[in-house]
Design an enzyme around this catalytic site. Structure first.
Site, PDB file in Angstrom:
ATOM      1  N   ARG A  18       0.857  -1.185   0.000  1.00 34.13           N
ATOM      2  CA  ARG A  18       0.000   0.000   0.000  1.00 34.13           C
ATOM      3  C   ARG A  18       0.892   1.234   0.000  1.00 34.13           C
ATOM      4  O   ARG A  18       1.948   1.243   0.659  1.00 34.13           O
ATOM      5  CB  ARG A  18      -0.882   0.042   1.252  1.00 34.13           C
ATOM      6  CG  ARG A  18      -2.058  -0.894   1.235  1.00 34.13           C
ATOM      7  CD  ARG A  18      -3.164  -0.420   0.276  1.00 34.13           C
ATOM      8  NE  ARG A  18      -4.346  -1.257   0.385  1.00 34.13           N
ATOM      9  CZ  ARG A  18      -4.597  -2.321  -0.381  1.00 34.13           C
ATOM     10  NH1 ARG A  18      -3.755  -2.678  -1.332  1.00 34.13           N
ATOM     11  NH2 ARG A  18      -5.722  -3.014  -0.207  1.00 34.13           N
ATOM     12  N   GLU A  20      -4.005   7.216  -4.605  1.00 34.60           N
ATOM     13  CA  GLU A  20      -4.378   6.680  -5.925  1.00 34.60           C
ATOM     14  C   GLU A  20      -5.698   7.271  -6.398  1.00 34.60           C
ATOM     15  O   GLU A  20      -6.586   7.496  -5.571  1.00 34.60           O
ATOM     16  CB  GLU A  20      -4.497   5.152  -5.829  1.00 34.60           C
ATOM     17  CG  GLU A  20      -3.164   4.520  -5.484  1.00 34.60           C
ATOM     18  CD  GLU A  20      -3.259   3.012  -5.225  1.00 34.60           C
ATOM     19  OE1 GLU A  20      -4.325   2.430  -5.475  1.00 34.60           O
ATOM     20  OE2 GLU A  20      -2.260   2.454  -4.781  1.00 34.60           O
ATOM     21  N   HIS A  80      -1.686  -0.062  -9.751  1.00 36.42           N
ATOM     22  CA  HIS A  80      -2.299  -1.004  -8.798  1.00 36.42           C
ATOM     23  C   HIS A  80      -2.887  -2.227  -9.525  1.00 36.42           C
ATOM     24  O   HIS A  80      -4.086  -2.486  -9.434  1.00 36.42           O
ATOM     25  CB  HIS A  80      -3.373  -0.285  -7.963  1.00 36.42           C
ATOM     26  CG  HIS A  80      -3.675  -0.978  -6.665  1.00 36.42           C
ATOM     27  ND1 HIS A  80      -3.981  -0.303  -5.511  1.00 36.42           N
ATOM     28  CD2 HIS A  80      -3.726  -2.301  -6.340  1.00 36.42           C
ATOM     29  CE1 HIS A  80      -4.215  -1.167  -4.537  1.00 36.42           C
ATOM     30  NE2 HIS A  80      -4.060  -2.384  -5.016  1.00 36.42           N
TER      31      HIS A  80
END
Ligand code: 8YV
Length: 309
Positions: A226, A255, A273
């Protein structure tokens, strides 16, 4: 029989969306007007790992009993708060481990061997005009894994073929790999530092300026966990000042926004991602989300509940 009202907070595959629609009334990210009328109808939320479920929303849904995450990470859901309200949270552990580990290896090789620059060299018609600068060798690198959970172990298994692997984490595990008590000590002993730890208050900014300095000018950072685990401002500074050699990142602090200096640098490899984003794995994740939802709707024990802390 009453169809359950399911709140879907993140985009899902069309198959999963169809399967949800077959099971109940599906509402997407709700408006105030919708909530005023339907808040009490909602019994289940289905969401992505990167989206989670805001506390303020959970608090407005008195009959909510399930939050099913289509992902393994649950840092965007307050599991203790949910439990106190009688809400069980489920995730999709196991089924995405291989994909995330595979991508970590791909990022290591892609960054060290400059695969993106090499591809661009060919596409842009540069090959006949000259050769690319030499890249860096992967075999023989020393790898440090931050977080030796399910995914960290899978990364270690793959990278052992390339070079020595060490790790750090909250506890020393029963594995035949050198353990470091903290990330800075691991970074100092690594050429490639790979972040595979789950995000929490405890691991926020675990990779900070001190750790990056310890990684040093020959070292690279890889993050498939993360964005919050890395102090992104410190990372930008470390790359700009050549305090580290580069970074390969699949996750970011905010993000889908990526800091411009990371985009502008030719010493970064950036992916949006995608670690679990394969047809096979997303199908397996969807199946596990549905197993949890079906068990909940039928009043059976849930397959993969997250134990409250
Ligand atoms: C997904 C993830 O991309 O599993 C996780 O925690 O971050 C990823 O697998 C995300 O959950 C979107 O659904």
């Amino acid at each position: 029989m009453n169809r359950p009202t399911i709140l879907q907070l993140a985009p899902m595959s069309s198959d999963l969306e169809a399967a949800l629609a077959a099971r109940g009334e599906v509402a997407r990210t709700p408006s105030e007007a919708w909530l005023a009328e339907h808040a009490a109808d909602v019994t289940a939320i289905v969401t992505g790992g990167g989206t989670g479920a805001p506390r303020e929303l959970v608090e407005r849904l008195p009959n909510l009993r399930l939050i099913a995450i289509n992902g393994v990470g649950y840092d965007k859901v307050d599991v203790a708060h949910a439990a106190a309200r009688g809400v069980t949270v489920t995730n999709t552990p196991g089924v995405l481990t291989d994909d995330v580990a595979d991508l970590a290896v791909g990022l290591v090789i892609g960054l060290q061997r400059n695969l993106v620059g090499a591809d661009r060299h060919v596409r842009d018609g540069q090959w006949p005009k000259g050769e690319l600068p030499l890249a860096r060798k992967v075999t023989g690198l020393r790898f440090g894994i931050v977080g030796l959970g399910r995914i960290g172990r899978a990364i270690a298994d793959r990278l052992k073929v390339f070079g020595p692997v060490a790790y750090t984490g909250r506890t020393k595990k029963d594995v035949d790999l050198p353990f470091h008590p903290d990330a800075a000590s691991l970074a100092a002993a690594s050429d490639v530092l790979i972040v595979a730890v789950s995000a929490s208050a405890e691991t926020r900014h675990l990779i900070d300026a001190v750790v990056l300095k310890a990684l040093g000018p020959g070292g690279v950072l890889v993050n498939v966990a993360r964005g919050s685990v890395v102090d992104e401002a410190a990372l930008v500074a470390a790359i700009d000042s050549r305090q580290i050699a580069g970074a390969a990142l699949d996750v970011f602090a905010d993000e889908p926004h990526v800091p411009q200096p990371l985009v502008d640098s030719n010493r970064t490899l950036l992916t949006p991602h995608i670690a679990s984003a394969t047809v096979e794995t997303r199908a397996a994740m969807a199946a596990l989300v549905l197993d949890n939802l079906d068990a909940f709707l039928a009043g059976r024990p849930l397959p993969t509940p997250i134990p409250p802390p």
